[in-house]
Structures are given as C-alpha cells and as structure tokens.
Write a protein that holds these residues in place. Structure first.
Motif, PDB file in Angstrom:
ATOM      1  N   GLU A  23       0.450  -1.114   0.023  1.00  0.00           N
ATOM      2  CA  GLU A  23      -0.050  -0.032  -0.042  1.00  0.00           C
ATOM      3  C   GLU A  23       0.903   1.293   0.076  1.00  0.00           C
ATOM      4  N   SER A  24       1.998   1.150   0.145  1.00  0.00           N
ATOM      5  CA  SER A  24       3.037   2.161   0.443  1.00  0.00           C
ATOM      6  C   SER A  24       3.738   2.321  -0.983  1.00  0.00           C
ATOM      7  N   LYS A  25       3.795   3.864  -1.159  1.00  0.00           N
ATOM      8  CA  LYS A  25       4.558   4.086  -2.470  1.00  0.00           C
ATOM      9  C   LYS A  25       5.917   4.962  -2.166  1.00  0.00           C
ATOM     10  N   PHE A  26       7.226   4.476  -2.701  1.00  0.00           N
ATOM     11  CA  PHE A  26       8.245   4.994  -2.539  1.00  0.00           C
ATOM     12  C   PHE A  26       8.271   6.577  -3.317  1.00  0.00           C
ATOM     13  N   GLU A  27       8.465   7.609  -2.495  1.00  0.00           N
ATOM     14  CA  GLU A  27       8.469   8.684  -3.057  1.00  0.00           C
ATOM     15  C   GLU A  27       9.881   9.481  -3.001  1.00  0.00           C
ATOM     16  N   SER A  28      10.575   9.627  -4.069  1.00  0.00           N
ATOM     17  CA  SER A  28      11.953  10.288  -3.963  1.00  0.00           C
ATOM     18  C   SER A  28      11.859  11.895  -4.271  1.00  0.00           C
ATOM     19  N   GLN A  29      12.760  12.570  -3.499  1.00  0.00           N
ATOM     20  CA  GLN A  29      12.777  13.916  -3.698  1.00  0.00           C
ATOM     21  C   GLN A  29      14.155  14.353  -4.361  1.00  0.00           C
ATOM     22  N   ALA A  30      14.792  13.240  -4.706  1.00  0.00           N
ATOM     23  CA  ALA A  30      16.157  13.664  -5.221  1.00  0.00           C
ATOM     24  C   ALA A  30      16.066  14.001  -6.786  1.00  0.00           C
ATOM     25  N   ASP A  31      16.566  15.319  -7.194  1.00  0.00           N
ATOM     26  CA  ASP A  31      16.365  15.624  -8.301  1.00  0.00           C
ATOM     27  C   ASP A  31      17.822  15.796  -8.899  1.00  0.00           C
ATOM     28  N   TYR A  32      18.156  14.668  -9.669  1.00  0.00           N
ATOM     29  CA  TYR A  32      19.374  14.398 -10.220  1.00  0.00           C
ATOM     30  C   TYR A  32      19.700  14.568 -11.470  1.00  0.00           C
ATOM     31  N   VAL A  33      18.657  14.750 -12.340  1.00  0.00           N
ATOM     32  CA  VAL A  33      18.925  15.198 -13.977  1.00  0.00           C
ATOM     33  C   VAL A  33      19.058  16.423 -14.043  1.00  0.00           C
ATOM     34  N   ARG A  34      20.463  16.623 -14.913  1.00  0.00           N
ATOM     35  CA  ARG A  34      20.851  17.918 -15.139  1.00  0.00           C
ATOM     36  C   ARG A  34      21.236  18.066 -16.681  1.00  0.00           C
ATOM     37  N   SER A  35      21.463  19.323 -17.229  1.00  0.00           N
ATOM     38  CA  SER A  35      21.593  19.469 -18.649  1.00  0.00           C
ATOM     39  C   SER A  35      23.226  19.663 -18.710  1.00  0.00           C
ATOM     40  N   GLU A  36      23.673  19.666 -19.735  1.00  0.00           N
ATOM     41  CA  GLU A  36      25.260  19.669 -20.143  1.00  0.00           C
ATOM     42  C   GLU A  36      25.403  21.317 -19.871  1.00  0.00           C
ATOM     43  N   ASN A  37      24.596  22.065 -19.741  1.00  0.00           N
ATOM     44  CA  ASN A  37      25.222  23.622 -19.340  1.00  0.00           C
ATOM     45  C   ASN A  37      25.369  23.726 -17.955  1.00  0.00           C
ATOM     46  N   ASP A  38      24.781  22.854 -17.172  1.00  0.00           N
ATOM     47  CA  ASP A  38      24.898  22.894 -15.728  1.00  0.00           C
ATOM     48  C   ASP A  38      26.277  22.600 -15.425  1.00  0.00           C
ATOM     49  N   LEU A  39      27.056  21.919 -16.270  1.00  0.00           N
ATOM     50  CA  LEU A  39      28.332  21.402 -15.930  1.00  0.00           C
ATOM     51  C   LEU A  39      29.479  22.568 -16.243  1.00  0.00           C
ATOM     52  N   LYS A  40      29.086  23.409 -17.080  1.00  0.00           N
ATOM     53  CA  LYS A  40      30.022  24.557 -17.488  1.00  0.00           C
ATOM     54  C   LYS A  40      30.484  25.318 -16.310  1.00  0.00           C
ATOM     55  N   ASN A  41      29.838  25.770 -15.387  1.00  0.00           N
ATOM     56  CA  ASN A  41      30.061  26.708 -14.286  1.00  0.00           C
ATOM     57  C   ASN A  41      30.454  25.945 -13.017  1.00  0.00           C
ATOM     58  N   GLU A  42      31.060  24.702 -13.359  1.00  0.00           N
ATOM     59  CA  GLU A  42      31.433  23.886 -12.077  1.00  0.00           C
ATOM     60  C   GLU A  42      32.714  23.124 -12.337  1.00  0.00           C
TER      61      GLU A  42
ATOM     62  N   GLN B  57      11.448   6.296   4.949  1.00  0.00           N
ATOM     63  CA  GLN B  57      10.238   5.481   4.628  1.00  0.00           C
ATOM     64  C   GLN B  57      10.206   4.193   5.210  1.00  0.00           C
ATOM     65  N   PHE B  58      11.461   3.469   5.354  1.00  0.00           N
ATOM     66  CA  PHE B  58      11.564   2.009   5.758  1.00  0.00           C
ATOM     67  C   PHE B  58      11.401   1.996   7.195  1.00  0.00           C
ATOM     68  N   ALA B  59      11.742   3.068   7.742  1.00  0.00           N
ATOM     69  CA  ALA B  59      11.694   3.387   9.363  1.00  0.00           C
ATOM     70  C   ALA B  59       9.999   3.166   9.586  1.00  0.00           C
ATOM     71  N   GLY B  60       9.420   3.903   8.864  1.00  0.00           N
ATOM     72  CA  GLY B  60       7.929   4.044   8.983  1.00  0.00           C
ATOM     73  C   GLY B  60       7.111   2.565   9.082  1.00  0.00           C
ATOM     74  N   TYR B  61       7.568   1.788   8.077  1.00  0.00           N
ATOM     75  CA  TYR B  61       7.361   0.458   8.134  1.00  0.00           C
ATOM     76  C   TYR B  61       7.407  -0.117   9.395  1.00  0.00           C
ATOM     77  N   ASN B  62       8.500  -0.128   9.845  1.00  0.00           N
ATOM     78  CA  ASN B  62       8.719  -0.933  11.148  1.00  0.00           C
ATOM     79  C   ASN B  62       7.722  -0.510  12.422  1.00  0.00           C
ATOM     80  N   MET B  63       7.458   1.106  12.179  1.00  0.00           N
ATOM     81  CA  MET B  63       6.656   1.507  13.150  1.00  0.00           C
ATOM     82  C   MET B  63       5.101   0.918  13.179  1.00  0.00           C
ATOM     83  N   VAL B  64       4.629   0.671  11.741  1.00  0.00           N
ATOM     84  CA  VAL B  64       3.401   0.061  11.529  1.00  0.00           C
ATOM     85  C   VAL B  64       3.256  -1.182  11.921  1.00  0.00           C
ATOM     86  N   GLU B  65       4.298  -2.007  12.005  1.00  0.00           N
ATOM     87  CA  GLU B  65       4.437  -3.533  12.045  1.00  0.00           C
ATOM     88  C   GLU B  65       4.484  -3.569  13.758  1.00  0.00           C
ATOM     89  N   ASN B  66       4.925  -2.581  14.592  1.00  0.00           N
ATOM     90  CA  ASN B  66       5.131  -2.743  16.145  1.00  0.00           C
ATOM     91  C   ASN B  66       3.754  -2.305  16.387  1.00  0.00           C
TER      92      ASN B  66
END
Length: 272
Positions: A221-240, A263-272
């Motif tokens: 019933e749970s859905k993993f939701e990622s907040q990591a925004d890791y997709v970038r453009s080539e232009n982002d690399l030019k200034n670093e 999120q996995f810590a939350g699963y343990n709390m439900v089971e307890n």
C-alpha cells in the motif's frame, strides 16, 4: 663687423637645422618602415603579414613625403617602390605571395636607410661649405655635434621601442599559450564531467527503481517517493569543476538513501 658676421652665420644655420629635422624625421619613419617590413616578412600567417604591412605602408608614405621635402630624390623613389610592394602584399590572397612582396619591401627599406644617411651627409657637407667663411667655426662644430647627438639619441629611442615591442609580443604569445593550455585542460575536464553525469544519473535511476520496487515488496500500500532531483543538462556542468560535479551526485545519492531510510523506518513502526 663681428656681430654682422655672427648674424649671417646664424641665418645660414637656420635652414640647415630645419633640413636636419626633416632628415631626422625621415630616418625615424624609415626605421619604423624597415622594422614593420621585417615583421611582415617574418610573420607566420597571412593575417599577421598584412597587419604589419599596413603599418609599413604608412611609414613608407611618410618617408616618401619627407624625402621629397629635403630633396633626396633617390630615397623618395625607393620609398615609393617599397610602398607599392607593401600595398601589393595586402592584395595577395596567399601567404607565400604576400610574403614575397613583403620581402622586396624589406630589402628596399634597408636601401632606404642608407640613401637617407648618404643624403644627410651630403647635405651636411654642403651646409659646411656655405658657412666655411664664417668667423665663428667653433659654434658650427658645436651645432654639428648637437645634431649627431640628437641622431644618436633618436636611434637609441628607436632601439628601445623595438625591445619593448618584442617584450610585448613575447608576453602576448605567453598569454595565448597559457590560454590555450587552460582551454584544453578545461575541455578535457568537461568531457570527464559529462561522462560522470551520464553514469551517475543512470546509476541513481537504477537505485531509485530498486528502492521503489523494494518499497512495494515491503508494503504494497506504500509508494516510495523520491525527492532527489539528479537529472541535469550539459550547460549545468560549464560553471563547475569536476569535483563540484562529483559532490553534486554524492549529495543526490545521500538524499535518495536518506529518503528510503525514513520511509522504511515508518514500515517498522506500523508493524510494531
């Protein structure tokens, strides 16, 4: 009577001084013309050949005019020929032909300096004959020495200008070399950053998919939701830098795993 003789002497000396000034100016212009001609002939591409040819043309034109004023016909004609050759150098569309005309102008420039020096010497002799009857020959000798000293000073200034110009050209060449090395190094680094970006984003995508799949296995019933925004453009690399790029993807990986741990810590709390 002595005063009258001195006045006559001074009147004779005035036109000579003016003529000497013209010869000094002509020799200065001829020196610049010869120097630029040498640089035009020695340049390693057609653009530099034509750049120095422009400067040489201007100097030869000045010599041509000054030689006409002081009556040095042979120098006037040589300056004209050299100027025409330099103009021909500008009209060529190949490096070899442009240098060919620049070489001819350079050789004429060397002759021009000799001709002006000869004309000046003859002018000095003629002036000496005109004032030889003067009672004040000591003043004439002093004036001649002053002219010689002026010419020596002028030659020294010209030599210093050439040295300074050579130093400037060396500095520019060194700066261009450093710039080229930096650009090559930066291009290699950018290539490495692009490769890291591609591999890191693919690995993070696989990690996110695996975490999503594991989340469903552990709790349908749970859905993993990622907040990591890791997709970038080539232009982002030019200034670093490469280290900056690496740090970015390390931080994204940390955020992704931290989100999963929470999120996995939350699963343990439900089971307890």
């Amino acid at each position: 009577m002595k005063k009258i003789a001195l006045i006559l002497f001074l009147l004779c000396f005035i036109p000579r001084t003016n003529a000497q000034n013209i010869y000094d100016d002509a020799l200065t212009a001829a020196s610049y013309a010869y120097s630029h001609s040498k640089k035009a002939h020695g340049a390693n591409n057609v653009f530099h050949t034509q750049e120095y040819a422009d400067k040489a043309i201007e100097a030869f034109q000045k010599v041509e005019d000054l030689a006409d004023k002081c009556g040095c016909k042979v120098a006037n004609e040589t300056a004209y020929k050299a100027r025409v050759d330099m103009e021909s150098s500008l009209e060529q569309d190949t490096y070899e032909r442009s240098r060919f005309f620049a070489k001819r102008a350079k050789e004429l420039g060397s002759e021009l300096l000799e001709q002006l020096t000869s004309c000046q010497a003859n002018s000095d002799n003629y002036a000496d004959e005109e004032v030889a009857s003067s009672e004040d020959e000591n003043e004439l000798a002093e004036a001649t020495q002053e002219v010689a000293s002026k010419q020596k000073e002028l030659e020294e200034k010209r030599r210093q200008l050439e040295i300074e110009q050579q130093k400037l050209e060396q500095q520019i060449a060194e700066q261009n070399k450093i710039k080229a090395e930096f650009e090559a190094k930066r291009a290699a680094e950018l290539k490495a950053q692009s490769l890291m970006k591609s591999k890191a984003e693919m690995a993070l995508q696989k990690l996110e998919n695996a975490l999503q799949e594991l989340s469903v296995v552990l709790n349908e019933e749970s859905k993993f939701e990622s907040q990591a925004d890791y997709v970038r453009s080539e232009n982002d690399l030019k200034n670093e830098s490469l280290d900056d790029t690496k740090t970015f993807y390390v931080n994204r990986a940390k955020e992704l795993t931290q989100t999963a741990m929470q999120q996995f810590a939350g699963y343990n709390m439900v089971e307890n």
